[in-house]
Every structure is written in structure tokens, then in C-alpha cells.
Design a protein around this motif. Structure first.
Motif, PDB file in Angstrom:
ATOM      1  N   ARG A  88       0.855  -1.190   0.000  1.00  6.13           N
ATOM      2  CA  ARG A  88       0.000   0.000   0.000  1.00  6.13           C
ATOM      3  C   ARG A  88       0.885   1.232   0.000  1.00  6.13           C
ATOM      4  NH1 ARG A  88      -2.909   0.058   4.835  1.00  6.13           N
ATOM      5  NH2 ARG A  88      -1.363   1.506   5.597  1.00  6.13           N
ATOM      6  N   SER A 145      -0.996   6.231   3.359  1.00  4.88           N
ATOM      7  CA  SER A 145      -1.513   5.846   4.672  1.00  4.88           C
ATOM      8  C   SER A 145      -2.914   5.256   4.546  1.00  4.88           C
ATOM      9  CB  SER A 145      -1.526   7.052   5.616  1.00  4.88           C
ATOM     10  OG  SER A 145      -2.413   8.029   5.142  1.00  4.88           O
ATOM     11  N   ASP A 154      -5.633   6.027   5.902  1.00 11.57           N
ATOM     12  CA  ASP A 154      -6.732   6.992   5.826  1.00 11.57           C
ATOM     13  C   ASP A 154      -6.665   7.882   4.583  1.00 11.57           C
ATOM     14  OD1 ASP A 154      -4.497   8.361   6.646  1.00 11.57           O
ATOM     15  OD2 ASP A 154      -5.450   9.361   8.343  1.00 11.57           O
ATOM     16  N   ASP A 155      -5.771   7.557   3.652  1.00 13.45           N
ATOM     17  CA  ASP A 155      -5.638   8.322   2.417  1.00 13.45           C
ATOM     18  C   ASP A 155      -6.471   7.659   1.315  1.00 13.45           C
ATOM     19  OD1 ASP A 155      -4.920   9.630   0.095  1.00 13.45           O
ATOM     20  OD2 ASP A 155      -2.771   9.270   0.296  1.00 13.45           O
ATOM     21  N   PRO A 156      -7.578   8.285   0.907  1.00 16.15           N
ATOM     22  CA  PRO A 156      -8.428   7.670  -0.113  1.00 16.15           C
ATOM     23  C   PRO A 156      -7.752   7.547  -1.481  1.00 16.15           C
ATOM     24  CG  PRO A 156      -9.187   9.885   0.402  1.00 16.15           C
ATOM     25  CD  PRO A 156      -8.088   9.566   1.361  1.00 16.15           C
ATOM     26  N   SER A 157      -6.663   8.274  -1.693  1.00 10.10           N
ATOM     27  CA  SER A 157      -5.977   8.186  -2.981  1.00 10.10           C
ATOM     28  C   SER A 157      -4.796   7.204  -2.947  1.00 10.10           C
ATOM     29  CB  SER A 157      -5.488   9.574  -3.417  1.00 10.10           C
ATOM     30  OG  SER A 157      -4.499  10.042  -2.521  1.00 10.10           O
ATOM     31  N   SER A 204      -2.644   4.017  -3.363  1.00 16.96           N
ATOM     32  CA  SER A 204      -2.769   2.922  -4.326  1.00 16.96           C
ATOM     33  C   SER A 204      -2.223   1.635  -3.701  1.00 16.96           C
ATOM     34  CB  SER A 204      -2.017   3.246  -5.619  1.00 16.96           C
ATOM     35  OG  SER A 204      -0.639   3.380  -5.358  1.00 16.96           O
ATOM     36  N   GLU A 205      -2.631   0.515  -4.273  1.00 19.45           N
ATOM     37  CA  GLU A 205      -2.191  -0.782  -3.786  1.00 19.45           C
ATOM     38  C   GLU A 205      -1.737  -1.648  -4.946  1.00 19.45           C
ATOM     39  OE1 GLU A 205      -5.394  -2.481  -1.505  1.00 19.45           O
ATOM     40  OE2 GLU A 205      -4.995  -1.181   0.203  1.00 19.45           O
TER      41      GLU A 205
END
Length: 113
Positions: free
Chosen positions: A97, A100, A102-105, A107-108
Motif C-alpha cells: 500500500r 496511509s 486513511d488516504d483515499p488516494s 494505491s495498492e
């Protein structure tokens, strides 16, 4: 360096490894012992390479999940990879990942073991 640059370099990235165990619960005693041995190796390797920290595991639902965090997921995985490949449980995969939790942007990237 701007505040945004500092936030980017402080972002916590993650390596999350998932392994299927022998039963639908917490795995056998021998499987849990194998995971504890791997945790010691992972902690030592991560600390020696100074790429982050091993944060622990969760057993349940027929799997074990291992968590590690650091500033660069790729560097963290490079140090962890030999130990993760050595665990005998399958199917298994790792998620890197980039950002963080809580970061909606964020990437994984998934890697099958």
C-alpha cells in the motif's frame, strides 16, 4: 521543502501479507509457532535494514495477516520477501500500500506468493 513535500515523505506505507491456514479458525499450534519464528526474522531484517517496523499479526477466519509499515513499501517488501516466501502456507499474497490507511488516494499493488 514545502509542507506538502514533508507530508509525502512522512506518509506511512504498508506491506500486508495474507496466508491461508489449515482450518477455518486460528490454524494449528505448529502453524502459529512457524508464524512467530517468521515474525522474529522479519523484525530483525526490517530493523537491520532500517526500512520501517514490523507491527504484528492477526489470526482468525482461517488465515494469518502480517503487518509492516515504513516510508517506502517497495524497500520494506524487498527486505521481507525472502522470509515471506519461506512461509509454507498457501494460497498467500502480499499487498503493498502506497499511502496511509486513511488516504483515499493511496494505491495498492498485489503480489501472489
Amino acid at each position: 521543502m514545502t509542507d506538502m513535500d514533508e507530508a509525502d515523505t512522512d506518509a506511512e506505507q504498508a506491506v500486508i501479507a495474507r496466508y491461508r491456514l489449515a482450518d477455518d479458525g486460528f490454524g494449528g499450534q505448529d502453524q502459529r509457532a512457524t508464524v512467530r519464528q517468521a515474525e522474529s526474522l522479519l523484525t530483525e531484517a526490517i530493523e537491520q535494514a532500517d526500512v520501517g517496523e514490523f507491527d504484528g499479526h492477526e489470526f482468525g477466519g482461517g488465515e494469518v495477516v502480517l503487518y509492516a509499515y515504513g516510508p517506502e513499501a517497495d524497500a520494506l517488501f524487498a527486505v521481507m520477501e525472502p522470509v515471506l516466501h519461506g512461509l509454507p502456507f498457501r494460497p498467500a499474497h502480499v499487498v503493498l500500500r502506497y499511502g496511509s490507511v486513511d488516504d483515499p488516494s493511496a494505491s495498492e499493488h498485489r503480489i501472489d506468493l
